[in-house]
Design a protein around this motif. Structure first.
Motif, PDB file in Angstrom:
ATOM      1  N   LEU A 104      11.279  -4.894  10.016  1.00 31.72           N
ATOM      2  CA  LEU A 104      12.519  -4.753   9.263  1.00 31.72           C
ATOM      3  C   LEU A 104      13.445  -5.949   9.468  1.00 31.72           C
ATOM      4  N   LEU A 105      13.306  -6.637  10.592  1.00 27.23           N
ATOM      5  CA  LEU A 105      14.097  -7.844  10.856  1.00 27.23           C
ATOM      6  C   LEU A 105      13.449  -9.095  10.276  1.00 27.23           C
ATOM      7  N   GLY A 106      12.290  -8.952   9.624  1.00 28.69           N
ATOM      8  CA  GLY A 106      11.644 -10.082   8.983  1.00 28.69           C
ATOM      9  C   GLY A 106      10.619 -10.798   9.827  1.00 28.69           C
ATOM     10  N   ARG A 107      10.329 -10.307  11.018  1.00 29.93           N
ATOM     11  CA  ARG A 107       9.326 -10.937  11.891  1.00 29.93           C
ATOM     12  C   ARG A 107       7.954 -10.341  11.595  1.00 29.93           C
ATOM     13  N   ARG A 108       7.290 -10.844  10.571  1.00 31.22           N
ATOM     14  CA  ARG A 108       6.069 -10.216  10.086  1.00 31.22           C
ATOM     15  C   ARG A 108       4.831 -11.089  10.223  1.00 31.22           C
ATOM     16  N   ALA A 109       4.988 -12.389  10.179  1.00 32.35           N
ATOM     17  CA  ALA A 109       3.815 -13.275  10.174  1.00 32.35           C
ATOM     18  C   ALA A 109       3.015 -13.163  11.465  1.00 32.35           C
ATOM     19  N   ARG A 110       3.657 -12.760  12.555  1.00 31.48           N
ATOM     20  CA  ARG A 110       2.963 -12.694  13.842  1.00 31.48           C
ATOM     21  C   ARG A 110       2.146 -11.418  14.010  1.00 31.48           C
ATOM     22  N   TYR A 111       2.281 -10.463  13.068  1.00 37.01           N
ATOM     23  CA  TYR A 111       1.605  -9.173  13.198  1.00 37.01           C
ATOM     24  C   TYR A 111       0.664  -8.918  12.020  1.00 37.01           C
ATOM     25  N   ILE A 112      -0.253  -7.965  12.211  1.00 36.06           N
ATOM     26  CA  ILE A 112      -1.122  -7.513  11.139  1.00 36.06           C
ATOM     27  C   ILE A 112      -0.280  -6.734  10.130  1.00 36.06           C
ATOM     28  N   PRO A 113      -0.460  -6.939   8.815  1.00 38.33           N
ATOM     29  CA  PRO A 113       0.305  -6.167   7.832  1.00 38.33           C
ATOM     30  C   PRO A 113       0.156  -4.666   8.045  1.00 38.33           C
ATOM     31  N   ALA A 114       1.230  -3.939   7.752  1.00 39.84           N
ATOM     32  CA  ALA A 114       1.310  -2.522   8.115  1.00 39.84           C
ATOM     33  C   ALA A 114       0.211  -1.680   7.462  1.00 39.84           C
ATOM     34  N   LEU A 115       0.025  -1.809   6.152  1.00 37.70           N
ATOM     35  CA  LEU A 115      -0.979  -0.992   5.478  1.00 37.70           C
ATOM     36  C   LEU A 115      -2.391  -1.366   5.913  1.00 37.70           C
ATOM     37  N   ARG A 116      -2.630  -2.643   6.145  1.00 40.46           N
ATOM     38  CA  ARG A 116      -3.947  -3.062   6.628  1.00 40.46           C
ATOM     39  C   ARG A 116      -4.204  -2.496   8.017  1.00 40.46           C
ATOM     40  N   LEU A 117      -3.190  -2.470   8.855  1.00 33.91           N
ATOM     41  CA  LEU A 117      -3.327  -1.889  10.190  1.00 33.91           C
ATOM     42  C   LEU A 117      -3.608  -0.387  10.094  1.00 33.91           C
ATOM     43  N   PHE A 118      -2.872   0.303   9.234  1.00 32.18           N
ATOM     44  CA  PHE A 118      -3.055   1.750   9.065  1.00 32.18           C
ATOM     45  C   PHE A 118      -4.456   2.066   8.548  1.00 32.18           C
ATOM     46  N   LEU A 119      -4.907   1.324   7.550  1.00 28.98           N
ATOM     47  CA  LEU A 119      -6.236   1.568   6.987  1.00 28.98           C
ATOM     48  C   LEU A 119      -7.329   1.292   8.013  1.00 28.98           C
ATOM     49  N   GLY A 120      -7.201   0.190   8.733  1.00 24.92           N
ATOM     50  CA  GLY A 120      -8.225  -0.161   9.711  1.00 24.92           C
ATOM     51  C   GLY A 120      -8.344   0.857  10.829  1.00 24.92           C
ATOM     52  N   LEU A 121      -7.210   1.275  11.379  1.00 23.48           N
ATOM     53  CA  LEU A 121      -7.246   2.228  12.487  1.00 23.48           C
ATOM     54  C   LEU A 121      -7.643   3.628  12.027  1.00 23.48           C
ATOM     55  N   SER A 122      -7.247   4.004  10.807  1.00 25.13           N
ATOM     56  CA  SER A 122      -7.663   5.313  10.300  1.00 25.13           C
ATOM     57  C   SER A 122      -9.167   5.345  10.050  1.00 25.13           C
ATOM     58  N   LEU A 123      -9.722   4.258   9.508  1.00 22.51           N
ATOM     59  CA  LEU A 123     -11.167   4.198   9.305  1.00 22.51           C
ATOM     60  C   LEU A 123     -11.907   4.245  10.636  1.00 22.51           C
ATOM     61  N   LEU A 124     -11.373   3.544  11.635  1.00 25.63           N
ATOM     62  CA  LEU A 124     -11.996   3.560  12.958  1.00 25.63           C
ATOM     63  C   LEU A 124     -11.988   4.966  13.542  1.00 25.63           C
ATOM     64  N   PHE A 125     -10.839   5.635  13.489  1.00 29.67           N
ATOM     65  CA  PHE A 125     -10.739   6.975  14.074  1.00 29.67           C
ATOM     66  C   PHE A 125     -11.643   7.955  13.364  1.00 29.67           C
TER      67      PHE A 125
END
Length: 362
Positions: A104-125
Protein backbone atom coordinates in the motif's frame (compact mmCIF):
# COMPACT_ATOMS: atom_id res chain seq x y z
CA UNK A 1 38.40 16.34 -22.09
CA UNK A 2 37.61 15.17 -18.54
CA UNK A 3 37.90 11.41 -19.18
CA UNK A 4 41.55 11.03 -18.19
CA UNK A 5 41.12 13.03 -14.99
CA UNK A 6 37.97 11.07 -14.00
CA UNK A 7 39.69 7.74 -14.72
CA UNK A 8 42.75 8.64 -12.64
CA UNK A 9 40.59 9.78 -9.72
CA UNK A 10 38.57 6.56 -9.92
CA UNK A 11 41.71 4.42 -9.85
CA UNK A 12 43.08 6.49 -6.98
CA UNK A 13 39.92 5.98 -4.93
CA UNK A 14 38.92 2.40 -5.77
CA UNK A 15 42.18 0.82 -6.95
CA UNK A 16 41.89 -2.39 -8.93
CA UNK A 17 38.12 -2.54 -8.36
CA UNK A 18 37.62 0.42 -10.67
CA UNK A 19 36.90 -0.07 -14.36
CA UNK A 20 35.78 2.37 -17.02
CA UNK A 21 34.53 2.18 -20.58
CA UNK A 22 34.18 4.79 -23.30
CA UNK A 23 31.15 5.42 -25.49
CA UNK A 24 31.24 7.78 -28.46
CA UNK A 25 27.87 9.32 -29.30
CA UNK A 26 26.89 9.46 -32.93
CA UNK A 27 27.27 12.71 -34.77
CA UNK A 28 24.33 14.98 -34.07
CA UNK A 29 23.22 13.09 -30.94
CA UNK A 30 21.79 14.87 -27.93
CA UNK A 31 24.51 14.85 -25.27
CA UNK A 32 22.08 15.54 -22.42
CA UNK A 33 19.69 12.66 -23.16
CA UNK A 34 21.78 10.26 -25.22
CA UNK A 35 19.07 10.13 -27.88
CA UNK A 36 19.99 9.87 -31.53
CA UNK A 37 17.64 11.41 -34.07
CA UNK A 38 15.04 8.94 -35.25
CA UNK A 39 16.14 6.12 -32.87
CA UNK A 40 13.22 4.14 -31.46
CA UNK A 41 12.69 1.01 -29.38
CA UNK A 42 12.52 -2.12 -31.51
CA UNK A 43 9.87 -3.58 -29.16
CA UNK A 44 7.31 -0.79 -28.65
CA UNK A 45 8.48 1.93 -31.09
CA UNK A 46 8.84 4.50 -28.28
CA UNK A 47 11.62 7.13 -28.51
CA UNK A 48 14.82 5.98 -26.83
CA UNK A 49 16.51 7.93 -24.05
CA UNK A 50 19.61 6.00 -23.10
CA UNK A 51 20.33 2.27 -23.22
CA UNK A 52 16.89 1.15 -22.00
CA UNK A 53 13.41 1.99 -23.24
CA UNK A 54 11.47 4.16 -20.80
CA UNK A 55 8.17 2.53 -21.84
CA UNK A 56 8.82 -1.23 -21.89
CA UNK A 57 12.29 -1.54 -20.33
CA UNK A 58 13.92 -3.40 -23.22
CA UNK A 59 17.58 -2.73 -23.77
CA UNK A 60 18.46 -0.97 -27.05
CA UNK A 61 20.95 -3.05 -29.01
CA UNK A 62 21.30 -3.73 -32.70
CA UNK A 63 23.59 -6.74 -32.64
CA UNK A 64 22.48 -10.32 -31.95
CA UNK A 65 22.74 -11.47 -28.37
CA UNK A 66 25.35 -14.14 -27.69
CA UNK A 67 24.75 -17.49 -26.03
CA UNK A 68 26.73 -16.40 -22.99
CA UNK A 69 24.57 -13.30 -22.58
CA UNK A 70 21.42 -15.41 -22.84
CA UNK A 71 22.69 -17.65 -20.04
CA UNK A 72 23.69 -14.66 -17.94
CA UNK A 73 20.29 -12.98 -18.36
CA UNK A 74 18.53 -16.23 -17.42
CA UNK A 75 20.66 -16.53 -14.29
CA UNK A 76 19.88 -12.92 -13.38
CA UNK A 77 16.15 -13.57 -13.72
CA UNK A 78 16.35 -16.72 -11.57
CA UNK A 79 18.47 -14.95 -8.97
CA UNK A 80 16.09 -12.00 -8.87
CA UNK A 81 13.06 -14.29 -8.59
CA UNK A 82 14.68 -16.36 -5.86
CA UNK A 83 15.61 -13.32 -3.80
CA UNK A 84 12.13 -11.83 -4.16
CA UNK A 85 10.54 -15.17 -3.36
CA UNK A 86 12.40 -15.76 -0.10
CA UNK A 87 12.02 -12.11 0.91
CA UNK A 88 8.28 -12.33 0.30
CA UNK A 89 7.76 -15.66 2.04
CA UNK A 90 9.84 -14.66 5.05
CA UNK A 91 7.97 -11.40 5.52
CA UNK A 92 4.62 -13.09 4.92
CA UNK A 93 5.29 -15.81 7.48
CA UNK A 94 6.76 -13.89 10.43
CA UNK A 95 5.65 -10.26 10.02
CA UNK A 96 1.83 -10.08 10.07
CA UNK A 97 0.45 -7.30 7.86
CA UNK A 98 3.86 -5.93 6.91
CA UNK A 99 3.71 -7.21 3.32
CA UNK A 100 0.30 -5.62 2.75
CA UNK A 101 1.44 -2.37 4.30
CA UNK A 102 4.52 -2.21 2.06
CA UNK A 103 2.33 -2.83 -0.97
CA UNK A 104 0.00 0.00 0.00
CA UNK A 105 3.01 2.30 0.49
CA UNK A 106 4.21 1.50 -3.04
CA UNK A 107 7.07 -0.85 -2.14
CA UNK A 108 6.17 -3.60 -4.59
CA UNK A 109 9.11 -4.34 -6.88
CA UNK A 110 10.97 -6.18 -4.11
CA UNK A 111 8.13 -8.69 -3.56
CA UNK A 112 6.22 -11.30 -5.56
CA UNK A 113 2.94 -9.84 -6.92
CA UNK A 114 0.02 -10.53 -4.60
CA UNK A 115 -2.21 -12.57 -6.92
CA UNK A 116 0.73 -14.59 -8.22
CA UNK A 117 1.74 -15.35 -4.64
CA UNK A 118 -1.83 -16.36 -3.73
CA UNK A 119 -2.20 -18.60 -6.78
CA UNK A 120 1.17 -20.27 -6.28
CA UNK A 121 0.69 -21.04 -2.60
CA UNK A 122 -2.91 -22.18 -3.07
CA UNK A 123 -1.85 -24.57 -5.83
CA UNK A 124 0.95 -25.88 -3.62
CA UNK A 125 -1.36 -26.44 -0.65
CA UNK A 126 -4.17 -28.10 -2.60
CA UNK A 127 -1.67 -30.29 -4.46
CA UNK A 128 -0.18 -31.53 -1.18
CA UNK A 129 -3.61 -31.92 0.39
CA UNK A 130 -4.98 -33.74 -2.65
CA UNK A 131 -1.97 -36.07 -2.73
CA UNK A 132 -2.36 -36.88 0.96
CA UNK A 133 -6.12 -37.41 0.58
CA UNK A 134 -5.69 -39.71 -2.42
CA UNK A 135 -3.17 -41.81 -0.54
CA UNK A 136 -5.48 -41.94 2.47
CA UNK A 137 -8.45 -42.98 0.34
CA UNK A 138 -6.45 -45.70 -1.41
CA UNK A 139 -5.18 -46.99 1.92
CA UNK A 140 -8.73 -46.95 3.24
CA UNK A 141 -9.94 -48.95 0.24
CA UNK A 142 -7.25 -51.57 0.83
CA UNK A 143 -8.19 -51.81 4.48
CA UNK A 144 -11.86 -52.10 3.58
CA UNK A 145 -11.06 -55.02 1.30
CA UNK A 146 -9.60 -56.92 4.23
CA UNK A 147 -12.74 -56.69 6.32
CA UNK A 148 -14.38 -60.08 6.84
CA UNK A 149 -18.11 -60.05 6.29
CA UNK A 150 -20.07 -62.24 8.65
CA UNK A 151 -23.44 -63.82 8.01
CA UNK A 152 -25.80 -64.27 10.93
CA UNK A 153 -27.47 -67.71 10.56
CA UNK A 154 -29.48 -68.79 13.56
CA UNK A 155 -27.26 -68.50 16.60
CA UNK A 156 -23.97 -68.93 14.69
CA UNK A 157 -21.69 -66.42 12.94
CA UNK A 158 -19.99 -67.76 9.82
CA UNK A 159 -17.23 -65.67 8.17
CA UNK A 160 -17.94 -65.28 4.47
CA UNK A 161 -14.28 -65.35 3.42
CA UNK A 162 -13.38 -68.72 4.92
CA UNK A 163 -13.31 -72.08 3.25
CA UNK A 164 -16.44 -73.28 5.05
CA UNK A 165 -19.40 -74.19 2.92
CA UNK A 166 -22.19 -71.69 2.67
CA UNK A 167 -25.67 -72.19 1.30
CA UNK A 168 -25.74 -72.21 -2.50
CA UNK A 169 -27.45 -69.47 -4.41
CA UNK A 170 -31.16 -70.05 -4.69
CA UNK A 171 -31.35 -72.41 -1.68
CA UNK A 172 -33.78 -71.52 1.05
CA UNK A 173 -32.89 -71.27 4.69
CA UNK A 174 -35.52 -71.69 7.34
CA UNK A 175 -35.60 -70.60 10.92
CA UNK A 176 -36.45 -72.75 13.91
CA UNK A 177 -40.18 -72.08 13.49
CA UNK A 178 -40.07 -73.21 9.84
CA UNK A 179 -40.51 -69.72 8.29
CA UNK A 180 -38.20 -68.24 5.71
CA UNK A 181 -36.26 -65.20 6.85
CA UNK A 182 -36.94 -61.90 5.15
CA UNK A 183 -34.43 -60.88 2.50
CA UNK A 184 -32.04 -58.30 3.87
CA UNK A 185 -31.45 -56.69 0.47
CA UNK A 186 -28.68 -54.31 -0.29
CA UNK A 187 -27.99 -52.22 2.78
CA UNK A 188 -26.28 -49.44 0.86
CA UNK A 189 -29.10 -49.38 -1.68
CA UNK A 190 -31.65 -49.04 1.11
CA UNK A 191 -29.71 -46.16 2.58
CA UNK A 192 -29.64 -44.30 -0.72
CA UNK A 193 -33.35 -44.73 -1.32
CA UNK A 194 -33.98 -43.00 1.98
CA UNK A 195 -32.37 -39.81 0.60
CA UNK A 196 -35.33 -37.56 -0.17
CA UNK A 197 -35.72 -33.83 -0.67
CA UNK A 198 -39.03 -31.97 -0.64
CA UNK A 199 -39.07 -28.36 -1.78
CA UNK A 200 -41.84 -26.05 -0.59
CA UNK A 201 -44.40 -24.62 -2.95
CA UNK A 202 -43.00 -22.02 -5.28
CA UNK A 203 -39.53 -23.65 -5.38
CA UNK A 204 -40.25 -26.38 -7.87
CA UNK A 205 -37.49 -24.95 -10.06
CA UNK A 206 -34.96 -26.35 -7.55
CA UNK A 207 -35.82 -29.89 -8.65
CA UNK A 208 -34.11 -29.23 -11.94
CA UNK A 209 -30.69 -29.47 -10.31
CA UNK A 210 -31.30 -30.85 -6.79
CA UNK A 211 -33.96 -33.53 -6.91
CA UNK A 212 -34.29 -36.72 -4.91
CA UNK A 213 -33.31 -38.79 -7.95
CA UNK A 214 -30.06 -36.88 -8.44
CA UNK A 215 -29.19 -37.12 -4.77
CA UNK A 216 -29.87 -40.86 -4.75
CA UNK A 217 -27.72 -41.35 -7.85
CA UNK A 218 -24.91 -39.39 -6.22
CA UNK A 219 -25.30 -41.45 -3.04
CA UNK A 220 -24.90 -44.70 -4.99
CA UNK A 221 -21.76 -43.42 -6.71
CA UNK A 222 -20.26 -42.42 -3.37
CA UNK A 223 -21.12 -45.79 -1.81
CA UNK A 224 -19.75 -47.77 -4.76
CA UNK A 225 -16.19 -46.40 -4.48
CA UNK A 226 -16.25 -45.57 -0.75
CA UNK A 227 -16.30 -41.83 -1.47
CA UNK A 228 -13.03 -41.73 -3.44
CA UNK A 229 -14.50 -39.98 -6.49
CA UNK A 230 -16.40 -37.55 -4.27
CA UNK A 231 -13.23 -36.57 -2.39
CA UNK A 232 -11.30 -36.04 -5.61
CA UNK A 233 -14.06 -33.90 -7.11
CA UNK A 234 -14.43 -31.91 -3.88
CA UNK A 235 -10.71 -31.13 -3.80
CA UNK A 236 -10.98 -29.84 -7.36
CA UNK A 237 -13.95 -27.60 -6.53
CA UNK A 238 -12.70 -26.07 -3.26
CA UNK A 239 -10.07 -23.81 -4.95
CA UNK A 240 -12.80 -22.43 -7.22
CA UNK A 241 -14.94 -21.84 -4.14
CA UNK A 242 -12.14 -19.82 -2.52
CA UNK A 243 -11.95 -17.51 -5.54
CA UNK A 244 -15.54 -16.53 -4.76
CA UNK A 245 -15.21 -16.64 -0.99
CA UNK A 246 -12.21 -14.28 -0.65
CA UNK A 247 -13.78 -11.38 -2.65
CA UNK A 248 -16.94 -11.81 -0.59
CA UNK A 249 -14.98 -11.46 2.65
CA UNK A 250 -13.29 -8.37 1.20
CA UNK A 251 -16.75 -6.82 0.96
CA UNK A 252 -17.25 -7.67 4.64
CA UNK A 253 -13.96 -5.92 5.44
CA UNK A 254 -15.18 -2.89 3.51
CA UNK A 255 -18.27 -2.79 5.74
CA UNK A 256 -16.17 -3.16 8.89
CA UNK A 257 -13.97 -0.19 7.95
CA UNK A 258 -16.41 2.31 6.35
CA UNK A 259 -14.45 5.39 7.45
CA UNK A 260 -10.95 4.11 6.70
CA UNK A 261 -10.91 5.71 3.26
CA UNK A 262 -9.56 2.49 1.72
CA UNK A 263 -10.79 1.09 -1.56
CA UNK A 264 -12.32 -2.34 -1.94
CA UNK A 265 -9.16 -3.53 -3.74
CA UNK A 266 -7.07 -2.68 -0.66
CA UNK A 267 -9.25 -4.87 1.56
CA UNK A 268 -9.03 -7.59 -1.07
CA UNK A 269 -5.23 -7.27 -1.05
CA UNK A 270 -5.22 -7.73 2.73
CA UNK A 271 -7.25 -10.96 2.50
CA UNK A 272 -5.23 -12.24 -0.45
CA UNK A 273 -2.05 -11.91 1.61
CA UNK A 274 -3.70 -13.48 4.67
CA UNK A 275 -4.91 -16.51 2.73
CA UNK A 276 -1.51 -16.82 1.06
CA UNK A 277 0.00 -16.99 4.56
CA UNK A 278 -2.69 -19.52 5.54
CA UNK A 279 -1.83 -21.79 2.59
CA UNK A 280 1.89 -21.44 3.24
CA UNK A 281 1.60 -22.41 6.91
CA UNK A 282 -0.69 -25.37 6.19
CA UNK A 283 1.69 -26.57 3.47
CA UNK A 284 4.51 -26.53 6.01
CA UNK A 285 2.29 -28.48 8.42
CA UNK A 286 1.52 -31.01 5.69
CA UNK A 287 5.19 -31.55 4.88
CA UNK A 288 6.02 -31.83 8.58
CA UNK A 289 3.36 -34.51 8.97
CA UNK A 290 4.97 -36.53 6.17
CA UNK A 291 8.49 -36.15 7.55
CA UNK A 292 7.63 -36.79 11.19
CA UNK A 293 5.32 -39.71 10.50
CA UNK A 294 6.04 -41.70 13.65
CA UNK A 295 7.78 -44.54 11.80
CA UNK A 296 11.23 -43.20 10.92
CA UNK A 297 11.05 -40.03 12.97
CA UNK A 298 8.99 -39.23 16.10
CA UNK A 299 5.61 -37.65 15.54
CA UNK A 300 5.77 -35.10 18.36
CA UNK A 301 7.47 -32.30 16.32
CA UNK A 302 4.60 -32.38 13.82
CA UNK A 303 2.03 -32.39 16.64
CA UNK A 304 3.80 -29.44 18.23
CA UNK A 305 3.73 -27.57 14.90
CA UNK A 306 0.00 -28.30 14.50
CA UNK A 307 -0.71 -26.86 17.94
CA UNK A 308 1.44 -23.81 17.22
CA UNK A 309 -0.37 -23.20 13.91
CA UNK A 310 -3.78 -23.43 15.58
CA UNK A 311 -2.78 -20.60 17.93
CA UNK A 312 -0.66 -18.60 15.48
CA UNK A 313 -3.27 -18.23 12.70
CA UNK A 314 -5.86 -16.24 14.74
CA UNK A 315 -3.11 -14.23 16.44
CA UNK A 316 -1.59 -13.48 13.02
CA UNK A 317 -4.90 -12.16 11.68
CA UNK A 318 -5.42 -9.88 14.70
CA UNK A 319 -1.90 -8.50 14.45
CA UNK A 320 -2.19 -8.01 10.68
CA UNK A 321 -5.41 -6.03 11.12
CA UNK A 322 -3.68 -3.75 13.61
CA UNK A 323 -0.64 -3.19 11.38
CA UNK A 324 -2.60 -2.48 8.20
CA UNK A 325 -5.59 -0.54 9.57
CA UNK A 326 -3.72 1.10 12.48
CA UNK A 327 -6.49 1.00 15.07
CA UNK A 328 -6.34 0.29 18.79
CA UNK A 329 -6.62 -3.12 20.40
CA UNK A 330 -10.19 -2.61 21.61
CA UNK A 331 -11.61 -1.48 18.27
CA UNK A 332 -9.57 -4.07 16.36
CA UNK A 333 -10.76 -6.79 18.74
CA UNK A 334 -14.39 -5.81 18.19
CA UNK A 335 -14.05 -5.87 14.40
CA UNK A 336 -11.99 -9.04 14.64
CA UNK A 337 -14.88 -10.76 16.42
CA UNK A 338 -17.40 -9.59 13.81
CA UNK A 339 -15.08 -10.73 11.02
CA UNK A 340 -14.65 -14.12 12.70
CA UNK A 341 -18.41 -14.69 12.93
CA UNK A 342 -18.95 -13.63 9.31
CA UNK A 343 -15.97 -15.67 8.17
CA UNK A 344 -16.96 -18.93 9.87
CA UNK A 345 -20.62 -18.60 8.88
CA UNK A 346 -19.83 -17.86 5.24
CA UNK A 347 -17.19 -20.58 5.11
CA UNK A 348 -19.65 -23.17 6.44
CA UNK A 349 -22.30 -22.16 3.91
CA UNK A 350 -19.79 -22.22 1.06
CA UNK A 351 -18.49 -25.66 2.08
CA UNK A 352 -22.01 -27.11 2.31
CA UNK A 353 -22.88 -25.61 -1.08
CA UNK A 354 -19.66 -26.92 -2.62
CA UNK A 355 -20.22 -30.41 -1.23
CA UNK A 356 -23.80 -30.41 -2.53
CA UNK A 357 -22.79 -29.23 -5.99
CA UNK A 358 -19.95 -31.76 -6.05
CA UNK A 359 -22.29 -34.60 -5.12
CA UNK A 360 -24.97 -33.83 -7.72
CA UNK A 361 -22.42 -33.32 -10.50
CA UNK A 362 -20.50 -36.57 -9.99
Amino acid sequence: EHADRMRSRGIERFGEKFSASRKILESGGDVTTGQSPGERCANCESPLYGQYCASCGQRARDRMISLWEMIREASEILTSLESRLWRTLGLLLVRPGRLTRDYLLGRRARYIPALRLFLGLSLLFFFLFSLDSRLSVEAGDEDAGDISLRLQIGDEETPSNTGEETPAAGSAETTDDGQEPEASGNEEQDRCTDVQVAWPEGMGWANRWLSSERLQAACRKIVDDHGASFVRALLENIPAMMFIFVPLMAAVMKLLYPLSGRYYAEHLLFLVHFHAFFYLLLSIDQLAGWIFDGEWLPHWPASLLYAFSAVYIPVYLFRAMRVVYEQGRLMTGFKYSLLGVAYLTSLLLFLVSTMTITAVTL
